[in-house]
Design a protein around this motif. Sequence first.
Motif, short mmCIF file in Angstrom:
data_model
loop_
_atom_site.label_atom_id
_atom_site.label_comp_id
_atom_site.label_asym_id
_atom_site.label_seq_id
_atom_site.Cartn_x
_atom_site.Cartn_y
_atom_site.Cartn_z
N LEU A 157 0.11 -1.08 10.12
CA LEU A 157 0.08 -2.37 9.34
C LEU A 157 0.72 -2.92 8.94
O LEU A 157 -0.11 -4.61 9.07
CB LEU A 157 -0.21 -1.55 7.40
CG LEU A 157 0.22 -2.81 6.15
CD1 LEU A 157 -1.36 -3.17 6.17
CD2 LEU A 157 0.38 -1.90 5.15
N ARG A 158 2.25 -3.16 9.20
CA ARG A 158 2.69 -4.75 9.68
C ARG A 158 2.44 -5.32 10.63
O ARG A 158 2.31 -6.31 10.81
CB ARG A 158 4.24 -3.78 9.62
CG ARG A 158 5.39 -4.46 9.23
CD ARG A 158 6.78 -4.24 9.22
NE ARG A 158 7.52 -5.78 9.25
CZ ARG A 158 8.93 -6.14 10.13
NH1 ARG A 158 7.70 -5.59 11.98
NH2 ARG A 158 9.20 -7.32 9.88
N ILE B 124 -1.43 5.69 5.65
CA ILE B 124 -1.46 5.20 7.05
C ILE B 124 -0.30 5.11 7.72
O ILE B 124 0.95 5.52 7.53
CB ILE B 124 -1.90 3.63 6.05
CG1 ILE B 124 -0.70 3.34 5.09
CG2 ILE B 124 -3.32 3.26 5.39
CD1 ILE B 124 -0.47 1.60 4.82
N ASP B 125 -0.47 4.31 8.46
CA ASP B 125 0.65 4.10 9.21
C ASP B 125 1.40 2.97 9.22
O ASP B 125 0.60 1.76 9.18
CB ASP B 125 0.26 4.07 10.71
CG ASP B 125 1.80 3.97 12.06
OD1 ASP B 125 2.57 3.45 11.49
OD2 ASP B 125 1.28 3.43 13.29
N VAL C 159 0.62 -1.31 0.17
CA VAL C 159 -0.39 0.04 -0.37
C VAL C 159 0.71 1.33 -0.15
O VAL C 159 0.42 2.44 -0.08
CB VAL C 159 -1.40 0.32 1.16
CG1 VAL C 159 -2.39 -1.14 1.25
CG2 VAL C 159 -0.38 0.26 2.49
N SER C 160 2.01 1.37 -0.35
CA SER C 160 2.61 2.26 -0.34
C SER C 160 1.86 3.72 -1.31
O SER C 160 2.85 4.46 -0.96
CB SER C 160 4.45 1.86 -1.30
OG SER C 160 3.91 1.67 -2.34
#
Length: 158
Positions: free
Chosen positions: A56-57, A51-52, A44-45
């Motif tokens: 996400l990770r 987004i954070d 989702v780059s």
Amino acid sequence: MYRKIVVALDGSKSSRWALYEAVELAQLAQARLHAVYVVHPWCVSQYAGYIDPGQLRRVLLEDGRIALEEARRVMAERGVPGDTEMDETENAADDVPRCLSRCVQRQGADLMVMGTHGRHGVGRLLLGSVAEAFLRRADVPVLLVRSPQDLDEIPSSL
């Protein structure tokens, strides 16, 4: 016959079916099973400002932990020797199919088992296909598994 089978998991229903097919094959072939979940935080780059990436990770890692925990449980219940691995794409230019290819090579696998959503048309064009991209570069046989449309749950007999 197969001695080492790699199964790719992503938490989807089709990858759960792939896990159960891989376990069945491993039992029949008396093979070792290696379940892998690939974290691809770069996917989702283009939304990086919205987004954070750390959050996400963490979510992706938790999804992977859950999928691999199920794989360990199923292998233990069925008496199939094996192990699990969580891998991660190296950078934004890397992708899941390449990461899976590296895993297959590292493991010296004879077969790759993976689920496929069976998308076609615009859905496939927009979402791409990890299975198709992997299949195009595969050096080993690949078993693609689609979840049956009329079954919501994996039968308890598996």
